[in-house]
Design a protein around this motif. Structure first.
Motif, mmCIF file in Angstrom:
data_model
loop_
_atom_site.group_PDB
_atom_site.id
_atom_site.type_symbol
_atom_site.label_atom_id
_atom_site.label_comp_id
_atom_site.label_asym_id
_atom_site.label_seq_id
_atom_site.Cartn_x
_atom_site.Cartn_y
_atom_site.Cartn_z
ATOM 1 N N PHE A 203 26.418 -67.462 1.573
ATOM 2 C CA PHE A 203 26.230 -67.501 -0.106
ATOM 3 C C PHE A 203 24.934 -66.706 -0.581
ATOM 4 O O PHE A 203 23.950 -66.572 0.335
ATOM 5 C CB PHE A 203 25.518 -69.319 -0.047
ATOM 6 N N VAL A 205 22.966 -67.528 -3.917
ATOM 7 C CA VAL A 205 22.514 -68.093 -4.693
ATOM 8 C C VAL A 205 21.263 -67.216 -5.993
ATOM 9 O O VAL A 205 20.444 -66.730 -6.298
ATOM 10 C CB VAL A 205 21.567 -69.245 -4.377
ATOM 11 N N THR A 227 27.074 -66.878 -6.991
ATOM 12 C CA THR A 227 26.648 -67.882 -7.745
ATOM 13 C C THR A 227 26.104 -67.495 -8.889
ATOM 14 O O THR A 227 24.342 -66.617 -8.705
ATOM 15 C CB THR A 227 26.221 -69.061 -7.575
ATOM 16 N N PHE A 258 24.291 -73.892 -6.012
ATOM 17 C CA PHE A 258 24.654 -73.223 -4.437
ATOM 18 C C PHE A 258 26.345 -73.814 -4.892
ATOM 19 O O PHE A 258 26.280 -74.260 -5.840
ATOM 20 C CB PHE A 258 24.583 -74.850 -3.356
ATOM 21 N N GLU A 260 29.812 -74.497 -3.570
ATOM 22 C CA GLU A 260 29.796 -76.211 -2.665
ATOM 23 C C GLU A 260 30.592 -76.011 -0.884
ATOM 24 O O GLU A 260 30.233 -75.273 -1.094
ATOM 25 C CB GLU A 260 32.236 -76.965 -2.970
ATOM 26 N N GLY A 261 30.103 -76.577 -0.473
ATOM 27 C CA GLY A 261 30.211 -76.610 1.229
ATOM 28 C C GLY A 261 28.845 -75.509 1.920
ATOM 29 O O GLY A 261 28.060 -76.116 1.314
ATOM 30 N N GLN A 262 29.289 -75.523 2.856
ATOM 31 C CA GLN A 262 27.684 -74.836 4.428
ATOM 32 C C GLN A 262 28.387 -73.632 4.386
ATOM 33 O O GLN A 262 29.313 -73.451 4.388
ATOM 34 C CB GLN A 262 27.934 -75.896 5.238
ATOM 35 N N VAL A 266 22.347 -68.176 4.081
ATOM 36 C CA VAL A 266 22.454 -69.017 1.980
ATOM 37 C C VAL A 266 20.561 -67.888 1.946
ATOM 38 O O VAL A 266 20.193 -67.800 2.508
ATOM 39 C CB VAL A 266 22.286 -70.153 2.038
ATOM 40 N N GLY A 299 18.068 -78.456 -2.145
ATOM 41 C CA GLY A 299 19.208 -78.244 -1.763
ATOM 42 C C GLY A 299 19.783 -77.451 -0.762
ATOM 43 O O GLY A 299 20.446 -77.251 0.411
ATOM 44 N N MET A 302 21.251 -79.337 2.839
ATOM 45 C CA MET A 302 22.296 -79.697 3.301
ATOM 46 C C MET A 302 23.456 -78.265 2.705
ATOM 47 O O MET A 302 25.199 -78.705 2.883
ATOM 48 C CB MET A 302 22.827 -80.476 2.115
ATOM 49 N N HIS A 303 23.105 -77.516 2.185
ATOM 50 C CA HIS A 303 24.582 -76.336 2.206
ATOM 51 C C HIS A 303 24.311 -75.340 3.205
ATOM 52 O O HIS A 303 24.661 -74.139 3.688
ATOM 53 C CB HIS A 303 23.968 -75.495 0.747
#
Length: 377
Positions: A203, A205, A227, A258, A260-262, A266, A299, A302-303
């Motif tokens: 990801f 961000v 994102t 973020f 959705e998801g993992q 990141v 956050g 959790m990602h």
């Protein structure tokens, strides 16, 4: 454009009105004086300082020269640090920001009228329609804009067409008006060189121009989800990824932080100075109360997929300015249930880092940009 502010003024021909264009959302000036080639810089400077806007009706190139002359009068008022003087931060930083805002307000008082199709009906005026369309979109009526903002839009369009060379990519990235340009290449190099924890999914961000997503894709990450909360940034990133042939590898999503998801990786390069931005492009540098930085840390856990890493790319300039402490940063990392695996540092190479006349030079000279490799505790 259905919603707009209106600028009204009167001259020998009667009353006039036009749409007021301000990317920063500034209200239209209340006092407007029509001026032309006879206007002298000292008088223009005095009127602008008093809050009177100057609507130019003379030669366009003379207006540019007048703006430069007004800028020199602003700069003469700057107080240079004395030899051996140590600025008292953060007070010095707040004075610097106030001076920047005052400079922008004063120089923004010199205005030029434009037609609905972005033509400037003044002598020796250049063609600027493409730049204005790229910056502000379609207009359906005549408008008035500050000459300073117009020149900014033209300059941004030239950067968009030319692109910015990114050595870590071996290619150019094309920023658009209002999206931060990756001119500080040191942070891109950190992402290009740090060891990847995995290559399945990453990801990015707050992608901006998409430059970090492109670096990850070029490094072999099979799927990157990038994102941004800005539609302009997402369009800019889409264009760059298409140019680089990476559109299939990178999926763009509009999100505040973020998706959705993992993911196994990141990445985030948040704004590094805890202060209020005054324009869209400044939002890449100034982050009130470190909102994005804290939101990313809170956050991240959790990602992250099991065994995954979060890469925080952050300058410590805010610490040297007295706006944030290292203890606060470490506290946020700990409170988020994260641990530091490693930290890789680099020094910035931009011009301000070596400009002794910069009021913030004492802080900039100490600046370090770091890639923090984070994992769940």
């Amino acid at each position: 454009m259905s919603e707009f502010s209106e600028l009204n003024w009167t001259d020998a021909a009667g009353e006039h009105h036009a749409r007021w264009q301000s990317a920063a959302g500034l209200p239209p000036p209340k006092r407007v004086q029509v001026v032309g080639d006879e206007m002298r810089a000292d008088e223009a400077w005095r009127l602008a300082c008093e809050g009177t806007a100057l609507l130019w009706q003379g030669d366009f190139q003379n207006a540019r020269q007048l703006l430069s002359a007004m800028g020199r009068r602003v700069d003469r008022k700057k107080r240079k640090p004395a030899d051996g003087e140590t600025p008292q931060f953060p007070h010095a930083f707040h004075l610097y920001r106030q001076a920047q805002a005052q400079r922008a307000r004063t120089l923004g008082q010199l205005l030029v009228p434009m037609t609905a199709d972005y033509r400037i009906e003044l002598r020796r005026a250049p063609e600027v329609a493409d730049a204005c369309l790229a910056a502000w979109g379609v207009s359906d009526q005549p408008l008035v804009v500050s000459l300073r903002e117009l020149l900014g839009a033209v300059g941004a369009h030239q950067w968009q067409l030319k692109g910015v060379e990114v050595p870590a990519l071996g290619a150019r990235v094309h920023p658009v008006h209002g999206v931060f340009s990756p001119v500080r290449g040191e942070y891109v190099a950190l992402v290009a060189e740090a060891p990847l924890p995995a290559t399945d999914l990453a990801f990015d961000v707050g992608t901006g121009t998409g430059v970090l997503a492109a670096v990850l894709a070029r490094r072999g990450v099979r799927q990157v989800v990038a994102t941004d909360i800005s539609d302009r940034a997402l369009a800019c990133a889409a264009d760059n990824l298409s140019r680089l042939g990476l559109a299939e590898q990178v999926r763009l999503e509009r999100a505040d932080l973020f998706p959705e998801g993992q993911a196994s990786l990141v990445v985030c390069n948040p704004p590094w100075v805890p202060a209020k931005p005054t324009s869209a492009v400044e939002a890449a540098v100034y982050d009130p109360d470190s909102r994005m930085l804290r939101g990313f840390l809170e956050g991240l856990g959790m990602h992250l997929a099991p065994g995954g890493e979060g890469w925080l790319i952050l300058s410590d300039l805010g610490e040297h300015l007295g706006l944030r402490t290292r203890d606060a940063l470490m506290g946020w990392i700990d409170a988020a249930g994260l641990r530091v695996i490693d930290r890789v540092d680099t020094r910035p190479g931009h011009g301000k880092a070596s400009d002794a006349n910069d009021p913030l030079h004492a802080a900039r000279a100490k600046e370090v940009t770091s890639l923090w490799r984070l994992a769940v505790r």
